[in-house]
Write a protein that holds these residues in place. Structure first.
Motif, short mmCIF file in Angstrom:
data_model
loop_
_atom_site.label_atom_id
_atom_site.label_comp_id
_atom_site.label_asym_id
_atom_site.label_seq_id
_atom_site.Cartn_x
_atom_site.Cartn_y
_atom_site.Cartn_z
N THR A 302 0.90 -1.21 0.03
CA THR A 302 0.07 0.10 -0.12
C THR A 302 0.88 1.30 -0.05
O THR A 302 1.55 1.65 0.85
N PHE A 303 0.89 2.04 -1.13
CA PHE A 303 1.68 3.25 -1.23
C PHE A 303 1.27 4.40 -0.53
O PHE A 303 2.06 5.18 -0.02
N SER A 304 -0.15 4.46 -0.68
CA SER A 304 -0.91 5.70 0.03
C SER A 304 -2.26 5.32 0.27
O SER A 304 -2.52 3.96 -0.41
N PRO A 305 -3.12 6.07 0.85
CA PRO A 305 -4.39 5.50 1.03
C PRO A 305 -5.05 5.63 -0.25
O PRO A 305 -6.23 4.80 -0.39
N LYS A 306 -4.44 6.02 -1.44
CA LYS A 306 -5.35 5.92 -2.56
C LYS A 306 -4.72 4.83 -3.63
O LYS A 306 -5.19 4.62 -4.65
N ASP A 307 -3.26 4.40 -3.18
CA ASP A 307 -2.68 3.41 -4.31
C ASP A 307 -2.23 2.20 -3.59
O ASP A 307 -1.58 2.36 -2.64
N ALA A 346 0.17 -8.27 -12.28
CA ALA A 346 0.43 -7.08 -11.51
C ALA A 346 -0.73 -6.13 -11.58
O ALA A 346 -1.30 -5.80 -12.55
N ARG A 347 -1.41 -5.65 -10.39
CA ARG A 347 -2.52 -4.90 -10.44
C ARG A 347 -2.26 -3.60 -9.53
O ARG A 347 -1.29 -3.67 -8.50
N TRP A 348 -2.71 -2.50 -10.00
CA TRP A 348 -2.50 -1.23 -9.17
C TRP A 348 -4.05 -0.72 -8.86
O TRP A 348 -4.73 -0.45 -9.99
N ASN A 349 -4.35 -0.84 -7.89
CA ASN A 349 -5.77 -0.28 -7.25
C ASN A 349 -5.27 1.38 -6.95
O ASN A 349 -4.31 1.80 -6.32
N HIS A 350 -6.26 2.16 -7.58
CA HIS A 350 -6.12 3.47 -7.41
C HIS A 350 -7.33 4.23 -7.24
O HIS A 350 -8.33 3.78 -8.10
N LEU A 351 -7.53 4.99 -6.27
CA LEU A 351 -8.85 5.64 -5.84
C LEU A 351 -8.74 7.25 -6.61
O LEU A 351 -7.58 8.00 -5.88
N ALA A 358 -10.38 2.50 -9.39
CA ALA A 358 -9.73 1.94 -10.44
C ALA A 358 -8.76 0.98 -10.28
O ALA A 358 -8.00 0.74 -9.28
N ASN A 359 -8.81 0.02 -11.01
CA ASN A 359 -7.79 -1.31 -11.13
C ASN A 359 -7.18 -1.38 -12.34
O ASN A 359 -8.11 -1.92 -13.58
#
Lengths: 801, 284
Positions: A302-307, A346-351, A358-359
């Motif tokens: 978890t990079f950040s609350p959004k990523d 490889a998945r990147w979840n982003h708010l 977004a995924n």
């Protein structure tokens, strides 16, 4: 086209009405307090407002409401519910919640993975979710908990046979199931020739099977979606679990990399029957080995609350070696084969906002197969492979408590190596390689789920898919009149389009809530499938080839309409449903008898195509809570194919089963002891038996060296009935038992072990796996025989610490 | 490749599976007359007709059930405007071969004609069977020679034959290549006595020269004869489906019936235009 415009209009009007409202949002993740794992399908509700939301596959939720003070309830089956007070002033709020595992009530068990009344209240129909705990209760072959064996117990899903990981869904072939492991397509989900699936139970977090009403976000297969999600890894403390069985062992290790922020999971499994029996083999057969192994890994950060980044991989192989060590030859007869899947996701979840999730996913997956054999100076090797690179972007917009919108795009680059054959004979070499096939597969979709009042909910979607076979490729040209090759070759350059197919795939589902425990559901879907499995078996074997659509092989198309009545009783203790489906299919493929998949000059031209039709009714009763749990499923269905080159009349494919009954019953005596039993009954498999015989090509073979005795040649020619597959093998039935012993550890997180004792086919019923003619005229043998799986007991020790 | 599939299944199944008799009901089958008849323009001894009877698959009798006392006539025909007419005034009666039940032969020395249609009519056991075939135009063997190759493993030279022929332009030519070695008998008595090396149509070499070489070496000192036989489409389909049926197998393979050109029965009436060449395999 009018219908399409109408649908878009409805979607637009619903969306605009929703977006016009000004509300605030509570959003965040719901996680397991013990492991930090995201909880899929947890409910977030504000009972006083009648508003609610469900977490997505990444545990994210978003709930839009008017400013104010609310009691918000977070709940998930098997976990303690939490109620918190939230006051929304002028700004939206982010709220991550952790739920703790519910203290086990004396002796009770719940066999649900989703919320108790989800079967009634969700719009989705023909979908079942399985938890890991539920999988472990069911008796299984060799004590290996197996996802695919378990889903075969559900109505509408049939086994391809004992010891086979293929399955048929509502009259579809085994290739018409989209099998996903962390979103990566698994082309061959079998180990040990099909006795086990590639899914290691320890590493699984969640399994869903959708056999109808497939949402627009999924595509590429006609009949079902089996979605397996791997555990993310415990981000709070290190944890291990595993098992020791009679033919394999497994171990999973997980833990935090940075506590509460990132974690890993590694799970491995290997069979060891080959190593155990080696000391007992005589020298002649010591060179024989068979084993499989697989490795599941997952890393999330978890990079950040959004990523958030999730990387997962699967690598599994089956290896089979045989060498005749008793042979006097310097180069004795030997053959070897290995095959397996590799996937990397490889998945990147982003708010983007508290409403837009977004995924973005990159996937690499391949399946390859090699078979080689040799004797003296003669050697040959056969290879085939399929490899994909996928990029897809999925978005989920939580428009409001009544509306959920999903949309996305995807592109897949397929590389098919249908077959390559290398023959080495002394100094001579023959290399025959079917040219690689390249293709691009695109899709874009949008779907909206919306409450139209308190009773009616709809899920409407549209998927556009396209398939482009591309160069480089050399394609033999055939005369349009004579259908013979002209001797010319059409040459396609890199990326040059060879053949383009496209299609719109409307998806629609609706739920009408008759009362709080009863609902009526309906769905209509159209699905396109651009890849085809060239198989000579009715199940799945590693030798099967995947082929792309081409000039000669058109995409498979299916329409499915289904209606269902869902009713729960006694506070959701009993769940019942009746579903009926009707599913016409186009361009169903089969192969001309005797087609050689590996040596065919142009295998596309060996494909036979026709129509298919499946319809039926499924009845399901499940007791979900209490000491005694289980279900009864019954399916009545009829499936036909019409391929004129195979049969002048519609025929029953192998996967036509008129009656299919599955009963699962589990009883928990106390916290430590439980037992389960499975009963399965199915109509016999359709087949074409031998009817008569004659001798052909009569003569005496004088072709051998002069000093050898000439041999009388008598080829036995079999005569089959004209009606293809018009006979049935005897009905299938089987009873399995298992006993589970799980002593409770006195200290939390201390070593805990459990035992599983299983008996497969407890009554030793002789269910024909296949029937064959054992005919040898010279030896006077002329018998009809069958292969069956006898009673097989097993014991497995599972542990966790 | 079906053997690979089958091998996989067998290996898989021997792990735990059992084998047992399977005795559920089978479809009823009364049996049919089976014809295996050949005529060619080159070797009169290889013009014959064998009659037998098919039986229910699990009939305990495993011997060939020959059929005797048949009346067999063969007529020449001509094609005009797409229609075949038969010279019924000059039919050849094929007689039962003495002391060989079920075998029928034409008058001694009779041979078929190249590029000619034939009608065979059989009356036996109250049944009437008929079949039509064409002896096509002869395609000759162009070359036949021995290619001596070094085998590094055996550390020796091995002989491989090389045979070529030229396919006439235009699709629809069909071939079979037979082979005999001089041994017990110099001349074969039946087509079944020879090794049929391949049966092919000209889909992939129409109008071109085509070559063949065995996969395994010949033996020095042998005398080997090759017979290149051209045949019509129906005969070719019989042999092609015959080969597929013989190689078809495995538990899930599609059943295949051998294609027949016999009206009222099963089997083949096969017209062949044959060219043969003999070669002595001599050490280099």
């Amino acid at each position: 086209m009018k219908r399409l415009l109408c649908l878009i209009g409805i979607l637009a009007s619903i969306s605009s009405s929703v977006f016009a409202q000004k509300k605030l949002t509570i959003s965040g993740y719901v996680k397991d307090a013990q492991s930090g794992e995201a909880l899929i399908g947890a409910t977030v509700g504000i009972p006083a407002e009648g508003a609610g939301a469900t977490t997505n596959v990444y545990g994210f939720y978003s709930l839009s409401i008017d400013p104010g003070k609310y009691q918000v309830v977070y709940s998930y089956v098997g976990f303690e519910s939490r109620t918190i007070t939230i006051e929304l002033g002028n700004e939206s709020m982010k709220k991550d919640i952790e739920l703790s595992v519910q203290a086990v009530e004396a002796d009770a068990v719940i066999i649900q993975a989703e919320r108790a009344d989800k079967n009634v209240k969700s719009t989705e129909m023909s979908k079942v979710e399985l938890s890991k705990e539920m999988l472990q209760e069911i008796p299984v072959l060799f004590g290996e908990t197996d996802v695919i064996k378990t889903i075969q117990l559900l109505p509408g899903i049939q086994s391809t046979g004992d010891g086979n990981s293929g399955f048929y869904v509502r009259g579809g072939g085994p290739d018409q199931n989209l099998i996903l492991l962390d979103e990566a397509v698994v082309y061959n989900a079998s180990h040990l020739f099909g006795f086990f699936s590639v899914f290691s139970a320890d590493a699984i977090k969640n399994v869903t099977i959708t056999k109808g009403g497939i949402p627009a976000e999924y595509g590429g297969r006609l009949s079902s979606v089996l979605n397996v999600t791997l555990k993310e890894g415990n981000n709070k403390y290190f944890d291990a679990e595993g098992g020791v069985g009679i033919i394999s062992s497994r171990l999973l290790f997980e833990g935090p990399i940075i506590k509460n922020k990132s974690s890993f999971m590694v799970a491995g499994r290997r069979t060891y029957a080959d190593a155990l029996v080696q000391p007992f083999l005589n020298d002649d057969i010591k060179g024989n080995r068979y084993y499989f192994y697989d490795l599941n890994t997952k890393l999330n950060y978890t990079f950040s609350p959004k990523d958030r980044l999730l990387v997962s991989g699967y690598f599994g192989r089956d290896v089979f070696k045989f060498e005749d060590q008793g042979s006097a030859s310097e180069n004795p007869p030997q053959f070897n084969s290995d095959w397996g899947n590799t996937t990397l996701t490889a998945r990147w979840n982003h708010l983007f906002s508290d409403k837009l999730f977004a995924n973005t996913v990159f996937i690499y997956n391949d399946f390859n197969f090699t078979f080689g054999a040799g004797f003296n100076d003669f050697n040959f090797e056969v290879r085939s492979a399929i490899k994909d690179l996928t990029l897809k972007m999925d978005y989920q917009y939580f428009a409001g408590p009544e509306t959920d919108v999903k949309f996305g795009v995807s592109a897949i680059h397929h590389t098919f190596n249908p077959s390559a054959v290398d023959v080495n004979f002394g100094q001579d070499e023959i290399n025959v390689k079917a040219p690689d096939r390249l293709a691009l597969e695109y899709a874009t979709y949008a779907q909206i789920e919306h409450d139209l009042g308190s009773r009616l909910n709809i899920n409407a979607g549209l998927r556009f898919s396209a398939f482009n076979a591309i160069g480089p490729y050399r394609d033999p040209v055939y005369d349009q009149v004579t259908d013979q090759p002209t001797g010319d070759t059409a040459i396609y350059d890199n990326w040059e389009s060879i053949q383009w197919y496209q299609g719109l795939e409307p998806r629609f589902a609706a739920r009408y809530l008759i009362n709080t425990t009863t609902s009526l559901k309906g769905s209509f879907t159209k699905t396109n499938q651009y890849l085809h499995l060239a198989s000579v078996s009715g199940g799945t074997l590693p030798t099967d080839l995947w082929l792309p659509s081409s000039k000669y092989i058109k995409p498979q198309v299916a329409w499915q309409g289904a209606v269902g009545l869902f009713k729960n009783f006694t506070d959701n203790t009993y769940e019942t449903s009746i579903e009926m489906f009707y599913k016409p299919m186009q361009n169903q493929i089969d192969f001309a008898p005797g087609t050689n998949l590996f040596f065919a000059d142009n295998i596309d031209r060996s494909v036979l195509a026709g129509d298919g039709l499946a319809y039926g009714a499924e009845f399901f009763v499940k007791k979900a809570k209490g000491k005694f749990t289980g279900w009864i499923g019954y399916t009545w269905s009829k499936t036909t194919r019409t391929i004129l080159e195979l049969s002048p009349n519609p025929y029953f494919p192998r996967y036509d089963r008129r009656h299919d009954v599955s009963v699962l019953a589990s009883y928990r005596f106390n916290k430590a002891w439980s037992t389960s039993a499975v009963f399965v009954y199915a109509t016999g498999i359709a087949y074409t038996p031998s009817m008569g015989r004659f001798f052909g090509y009569l003569g005496i073979d004088f072709d051998g060296p002069a000093d050898l005795n000439p041999q009388v040649l008598l080829d036995v020619i079999t005569i089959y009935p004209d009606d293809f597959n018009n006979y049935r093998l005897r009905p299938y039935n089987r009873v399995d038992f298992s006993v589970n012993y799980k002593p409770q550890p006195k200290i939390e997180r201390a070593w805990s072990g459990s035992w599983n004792f299983s008996v497969f086919n407890a009554f030793n019923r002789k269910n024909p796996y296949f029937v064959y003619d054992d005919t040898n005229i010279e030896e006077g043998i002329n018998e009809r025989k069958m292969i069956y799986f006898p009673v097989i007991p097993s014991i497995t020790y599972n542990f966790k610490f | 490749m079906k053997r690979v599939h089958f091998l996989f299944l067998l290996v898989a199944l021997v792990v735990v599976a059992c084998n047992a008799p399977y005795d559920d009901d089978l479809p009823e089958y009364d049996g049919e007359i089976v014809v295996e008849a050949y005529l060619n323009q080159s070797i009169p001894l290889l013009n014959y007709c064998l009659l037998s009877r098919s039986v229910a698959y699990y009939n305990p009798n495993l011997d060939v059930e020959q059929v005797s006392e048949a009346s067999i006539y063969v007529y020449e025909g001509v094609e005009e405007n797409g229609e075949l007419t038969w010279d019924r005034d000059n039919g050849q009666k094929w007689e039962q071969f003495p002391q060989l039940l079920g075998a029928y032969v034409p008058a001694f020395g009779w041979a078929a004609k190249e590029n000619t249609f034939y009608l065979m009519e059989i009356e036996v056991e109250g049944k009437n069977l008929s079949a039509i075939t064409q002896v096509p135009k002869l395609v000759e063997i162009d070359t036949l020679f021995i290619d001596n190759r070094f085998n590094s493993v055996a550390d020796s030279v091995e002989p491989f034959e090389r045979l070529t022929f030229s396919d006439p332009k235009g699709f629809g030519n069909n071939y079979a290549l037979f082979r005999t070695r001089k041994g017990f008998f110099d001349n074969p008595l039946t087509w079944g006595s020879m090794r049929r090396i391949f049966t092919t149509d000209d889909e992939f070499f129409d109008g071109n020269s085509w070559g063949f070489s065995s996969f395994f070496p010949q033996t020095y000192g042998d005398t080997v004869t090759f017979y290149l036989a051209s045949m019509d489409k129906a005969s070719y389909r019989f042999w092609e489906s015959y080969d597929v049926s013989q190689n078809n197998g495995g538990p899930f393979s599609q059943p295949i019936n051998v294609e027949s050109n016999i009206e009222g029965g099963r089997g083949v009436f096969c017209g062949l235009a044959v060219d043969r060449r003999r070669i002595i395999i001599e050490k280099p």
